[in-house]
Design an enzyme around this catalytic site. Structure first.
Site, short mmCIF file in Angstrom:
data_model
loop_
_atom_site.label_atom_id
_atom_site.label_comp_id
_atom_site.label_asym_id
_atom_site.label_seq_id
_atom_site.Cartn_x
_atom_site.Cartn_y
_atom_site.Cartn_z
N HIS A 1 0.84 -1.20 0.00
CA HIS A 1 0.00 0.00 0.00
C HIS A 1 0.87 1.24 0.00
O HIS A 1 1.67 1.44 0.91
CB HIS A 1 -0.94 0.00 1.21
CG HIS A 1 -2.12 -0.88 1.04
ND1 HIS A 1 -3.29 -0.74 1.74
CD2 HIS A 1 -2.33 -1.93 0.20
CE1 HIS A 1 -4.16 -1.66 1.36
NE2 HIS A 1 -3.59 -2.39 0.43
N TYR B 1 3.63 6.58 10.04
CA TYR B 1 2.84 5.41 9.65
C TYR B 1 3.72 4.33 9.05
O TYR B 1 3.56 3.14 9.36
CB TYR B 1 1.72 5.82 8.67
CG TYR B 1 0.64 4.77 8.57
CD1 TYR B 1 -0.48 4.82 9.41
CD2 TYR B 1 0.74 3.72 7.67
CE1 TYR B 1 -1.47 3.84 9.34
CE2 TYR B 1 -0.24 2.73 7.60
CZ TYR B 1 -1.34 2.81 8.43
OH TYR B 1 -2.32 1.84 8.37
N LYS C 1 0.41 0.17 15.03
CA LYS C 1 1.78 0.10 15.55
C LYS C 1 2.05 -1.08 16.50
O LYS C 1 3.21 -1.34 16.84
CB LYS C 1 2.14 1.41 16.29
CG LYS C 1 2.29 2.59 15.36
CD LYS C 1 3.61 2.55 14.62
CE LYS C 1 3.62 3.39 13.38
NZ LYS C 1 3.50 2.63 12.12
N TYR D 1 -9.45 5.38 7.01
CA TYR D 1 -9.61 5.77 8.42
C TYR D 1 -10.65 6.88 8.43
O TYR D 1 -10.42 7.93 7.84
CB TYR D 1 -8.30 6.31 8.98
CG TYR D 1 -7.25 5.25 9.24
CD1 TYR D 1 -7.11 4.68 10.50
CD2 TYR D 1 -6.38 4.83 8.24
CE1 TYR D 1 -6.14 3.72 10.76
CE2 TYR D 1 -5.40 3.86 8.49
CZ TYR D 1 -5.29 3.32 9.75
OH TYR D 1 -4.33 2.36 10.01
N PRO E 1 -4.96 0.66 18.49
CA PRO E 1 -4.62 0.17 17.14
C PRO E 1 -4.70 1.22 16.03
O PRO E 1 -4.37 0.91 14.89
CB PRO E 1 -5.66 -0.94 16.91
CG PRO E 1 -6.76 -0.66 17.85
CD PRO E 1 -6.19 0.04 19.03
P1 RFL Z 1 0.94 -11.77 21.87
O1 RFL Z 1 0.51 -11.87 20.45
O2 RFL Z 1 -0.07 -11.41 22.89
O3 RFL Z 1 1.61 -13.16 22.23
C1 RFL Z 1 1.94 -13.50 23.56
C2 RFL Z 1 1.91 -15.01 23.68
O4 RFL Z 1 2.28 -15.37 25.00
C3 RFL Z 1 1.40 -16.38 25.47
N1 RFL Z 1 1.39 -16.32 26.94
C4 RFL Z 1 2.09 -17.16 27.72
N2 RFL Z 1 2.88 -18.18 27.42
C5 RFL Z 1 3.45 -18.86 28.45
N3 RFL Z 1 3.24 -18.53 29.76
C6 RFL Z 1 2.45 -17.50 30.10
N4 RFL Z 1 2.25 -17.18 31.39
C7 RFL Z 1 1.83 -16.75 29.06
N5 RFL Z 1 1.01 -15.70 29.03
C8 RFL Z 1 0.74 -15.44 27.74
C9 RFL Z 1 0.06 -16.07 24.83
O5 RFL Z 1 -0.79 -17.20 24.74
C10 RFL Z 1 0.50 -15.56 23.45
O6 RFL Z 1 0.54 -16.60 22.48
O7 RFL Z 1 2.18 -10.74 22.05
P2 RFL Z 1 3.39 -10.40 21.06
O8 RFL Z 1 4.01 -11.65 20.53
O9 RFL Z 1 4.21 -9.39 21.75
O10 RFL Z 1 2.70 -9.73 19.77
C11 RFL Z 1 2.11 -8.47 19.87
C12 RFL Z 1 0.91 -8.38 18.93
O11 RFL Z 1 0.11 -9.53 19.05
C13 RFL Z 1 0.10 -7.15 19.25
O12 RFL Z 1 0.93 -6.00 19.40
C14 RFL Z 1 -0.92 -6.79 18.21
O13 RFL Z 1 -1.71 -7.87 17.81
C15 RFL Z 1 -1.80 -5.69 18.80
N6 RFL Z 1 -3.06 -5.63 18.13
C16 RFL Z 1 -3.07 -5.02 16.93
N7 RFL Z 1 -1.93 -4.46 16.45
C17 RFL Z 1 -1.93 -3.86 15.26
O14 RFL Z 1 -0.87 -3.37 14.82
N8 RFL Z 1 -3.11 -3.81 14.51
C18 RFL Z 1 -4.26 -4.40 14.96
O15 RFL Z 1 -5.28 -4.36 14.28
C19 RFL Z 1 -4.30 -5.02 16.21
N9 RFL Z 1 -5.42 -5.60 16.70
C20 RFL Z 1 -4.22 -6.21 18.69
C21 RFL Z 1 -5.40 -6.20 17.93
C22 RFL Z 1 -4.22 -6.79 19.96
C23 RFL Z 1 -5.37 -7.35 20.51
N10 RFL Z 1 -5.32 -7.88 21.86
C24 RFL Z 1 -4.05 -8.09 22.50
C25 RFL Z 1 -6.40 -8.01 22.71
C26 RFL Z 1 -6.55 -6.78 18.43
C27 RFL Z 1 -6.54 -7.37 19.71
C28 RFL Z 1 -7.82 -8.01 20.16
C1 PHB Z 2 -6.25 -4.30 10.57
O1 PHB Z 2 -6.29 -4.57 9.35
O2 PHB Z 2 -6.59 -5.13 11.42
C2 PHB Z 2 -5.81 -2.96 11.00
C3 PHB Z 2 -5.25 -2.10 10.07
C4 PHB Z 2 -4.85 -0.83 10.45
C5 PHB Z 2 -5.01 -0.43 11.76
C6 PHB Z 2 -5.56 -1.29 12.69
C7 PHB Z 2 -5.96 -2.56 12.30
O3 PHB Z 2 -4.63 0.82 12.13
#
Ligand code: RFL
Ligand code: PHB
Length: 389
Positions: free
Chosen positions: A72, A384, A296, A200, A292
């Site tokens: 993109h 971004y 980032k 957005y 989100p």
């Molecule tokens: P994760 O992905 O939470 O992975 C952590 C892993 O650790 C495990 N765990 C344990 N394992 C052993 N012992 C324990 N005591 C443990 N406790 C937990 C868990 O099962 C898991 O598998 O962290 P990591 O690897 O740092 O990755 C970070 C990303 O996942 C996170 O920053 C993003 O997904 C945030 N986020 C989003 N980021 C974006 O850039 N765009 C998004 O659209 C976006 N949507 C989201 C999100 C985070 C969400 N969360 C955390 C509720 C949507 C949601 C719902």
């Molecule tokens: C997504 O595709 O899940 C997404 C993309 C951009 C954002 C947040 C979430 O800023």
């Protein structure tokens, strides 16, 4: 069991670190609380900065991403029925890539498993012991049997609710937090995306985001109340509300269909300092959370992994601890800037329950400035696409 680096958490942070270290001959064991399928069932981020893309290639797991991801060059900012574009390539010479967290996590699992990586699933009662000594070890149970893992270092990659951060004593740890008075309701649907770039959208009724995973998989979000639950929202109500929050021409073009996932995420900004205590390093969501809006979350996790990987390689290959000694400082310097961008973009585009008429005017003026000022667009684009590592 003994390893060089014990990694707590098999999400993207833990897997990427394990894969990068493996390529340099450094042994790791990944301890994951859930199963592989459970981790892959979580629908999260979708936008990768070019730094993350490079890191995936460096880790030897870039092939499917390079073949299947979408580049993109810019994004759309909408407000009411109006809209304008911000071209990342023009302002920064860089693009972003659309490739879901689920897919890159799958690629990392496949690579670790193919190369004989040690991954332990369904671990319970993880305790990090003696992290402030020269001989840390991790204890945990699997199927009720207690295990012990001795190591040189521990990487806490266990997300926001993990145990790693809590291991750092409160006398050392300082936490900074902001909780927003709304959440995002997200759905995934097997429909073509409404537009070829993300939209957005600021609206009187609250924020909306049109995103995607591929040519027939769309991801949409709407700002919702913290008291809502996904069951309160039928697919039909979701689509109706989304249409009201995006410009009419997009609402008319929107293809709707049944949702295949629906969830609510609360919005939070959070940072813990320092990110190192003795031989324990915190990475990714274990150390920081962003709302989100700036995409980032996953990308800040990747920069942590980059700094820690380089620090550990420098230590194991050259006996030089400079990189690991400066890990927390380097990682935090970049994180605070990503926190600022995510917070500012959230403030720019959401409706707040206590927003005054003056606050609304400020928001509108800021959106108009972003629309009219090439300098403001450049600043947005730089943030971004991701600040340099
Ligand atoms: P994760 O992905 O939470 O992975 C952590 C892993 O650790 C495990 N765990 C344990 N394992 C052993 N012992 C324990 N005591 C443990 N406790 C937990 C868990 O099962 C898991 O598998 O962290 P990591 O690897 O740092 O990755 C970070 C990303 O996942 C996170 O920053 C993003 O997904 C945030 N986020 C989003 N980021 C974006 O850039 N765009 C998004 O659209 C976006 N949507 C989201 C999100 C985070 C969400 N969360 C955390 C509720 C949507 C949601 C719902
Ligand atoms: C997504 O595709 O899940 C997404 C993309 C951009 C954002 C947040 C979430 O800023």
């Amino acid at each position: 069991m003994r390893t060089q680096v014990a990694i707590i958490g098999g999400g993207p942070s833990g897997l990427l670190l394990s894969q990068l270290l493996h390529r340099r001959g450094i042994d790791t064991v990944v301890l994951e609380r859930k199963t592989r399928d459970y981790v892959l069932g979580r629908i999260r981020a979708g936008i990768l900065e070019s730094g993350f893309v490079e890191l995936m290639r460096e880790a030897g797991v870039g092939a499917r991403m390079d073949a299947e991801s979408f580049t993109h060059e810019g994004t759309v900012i909408a407000y009411g029925d109006e809209e304008f574009g911000i071209n990342f390539r023009e302002h920064t010479g860089t693009d972003v890539v659309v490739y879901g967290q689920t897919e890159l996590t799958r690629d990392l699992y496949d690579a670790r498993e193919a190369e004989g990586g040690k991954l332990v699933f369904n671990v319970e009662n993880v305790v990090i012991n003696d992290a402030d000594s020269d001989a840390p070890f991790v204890t945990y149970t699997v199927d009720g049997v207690e295990q012990r893992l001795d190591c040189d270092y521990v990487a806490g990659c266990d997300g926001f609710h993990g145990v790693s951060r809590q291991t750092i004593p409160l006398t050392v740890r300082r936490e900074y937090e902001k909780v927003y008075p709304f959440g995002w309701l997200g759905i995934l649907s097997e429909t073509p995306p409404v537009h070829d770039e993300l939209i957005y959208s600021w609206s009187e009724r609250g924020f909306a985001l049109c995103s995607m995973r591929n040519a027939n998989l769309s991801r949409y979000y709407i700002q919702c109340s913290l008291s809502d639950s996904p069951e309160d929202w039928s697919d039909e109500n979701f689509w109706e509300e989304l249409k009201r929050r995006i410009p009419a021409r997009h609402a008319e073009a929107l293809v709707t269909g049944p949702s295949i996932e629906k969830s609510i995420a609360p919005l939070r900004s959070f940072v813990t300092e320092p990110m190192r205590w003795g031989r324990l390093f915190l990475c990714g969501d274990a150390a920081h959370i962003v709302p989100p809006t700036g995409a980032k979350g996953l990308n800040t996790a990747a920069s942590d992994i980059h700094y820690l990987d380089h620090g550990l390689v420098q230590f194991y290959e050259e006996g030089d601890a400079e990189g690991i000694d400066r890990y927390s400082e380097k990682a935090l310097a970049r994180i605070w800037k990503a926190e600022r961008f995510s917070w500012a973009t959230t403030n720019l585009l959401h409706r707040y329950p206590d927003q005054s008429e003056f606050d609304l005017k400020m928001q509108q003026a800021e959106i108009a400035f972003l629309r009219d000022s090439s300098a403001a667009q450049k600043v947005f684009a730089q943030n971004y696409v991701g600040l340099p590592y």
